[in-house]
Design an enzyme around this catalytic site. Sequence first.
Site, PDB file in Angstrom:
ATOM      1  N   ASP A 114      40.309  44.875  32.819  1.00  0.00           N
ATOM      2  CA  ASP A 114      40.651  45.220  34.202  1.00  0.00           C
ATOM      3  C   ASP A 114      41.361  46.559  34.208  1.00  0.00           C
ATOM      4  OD1 ASP A 114      39.676  42.799  35.343  1.00  0.00           O
ATOM      5  OD2 ASP A 114      41.516  41.771  34.737  1.00  0.00           O
ATOM      6  N   ASP A 132      34.807  42.233  39.507  1.00  0.00           N
ATOM      7  CA  ASP A 132      35.621  41.418  40.411  1.00  0.00           C
ATOM      8  C   ASP A 132      35.435  41.859  41.858  1.00  0.00           C
ATOM      9  OD1 ASP A 132      36.689  40.174  38.134  1.00  0.00           O
ATOM     10  OD2 ASP A 132      38.390  41.547  38.054  1.00  0.00           O
TER      11      ASP A 132
END
EC number: 3.4.23.36
Length: 154
Positions: A114, A132
């Site tokens: 991330d 995401d």
Amino acid sequence: MMPWLLIAAVVVIADQLTKLWMVKLLDGVPVIKLTAFLNLVLAYNKGAAFSFLASASGWQRYFFTGVSLIAIVFILYFMRKNAGQKLFCWAFALILGGAIGNLIDRLLYGQVTDFIDFYIGTWHWPAFNIADSAITIGAVLFILDELRRVNRSK
């Protein structure tokens, strides 16, 4: 069905390329401030959304891999069955691409990379990535499609 798979492929490619880029860009750099509400940070998540089960002993990697594979099969089945429903297929194509993008990370690295840090003041949303984002946008489109379908049937 092919256009929808191409959309999913674009998401996977964008996700994987940005993750590779951010790993190189952020190597040894704790944070890059972009705006008053957005940073680039390097974070690794062994769990699922919001780091759910991230601190488990390692079994979660296989669990979430299995869940992803089941979800991918489910999505492909429903996209094929409903290939003419544009909004529905857009939603599932985005979710599919995101699921595959994060699955690749789990399979190759045992964790998801991330790098997007959105915040307001001192409140930070958990770091996330392109996959995401695609899953979230796909989920919103799916809800809109279902609401539209319910309103048409009234």
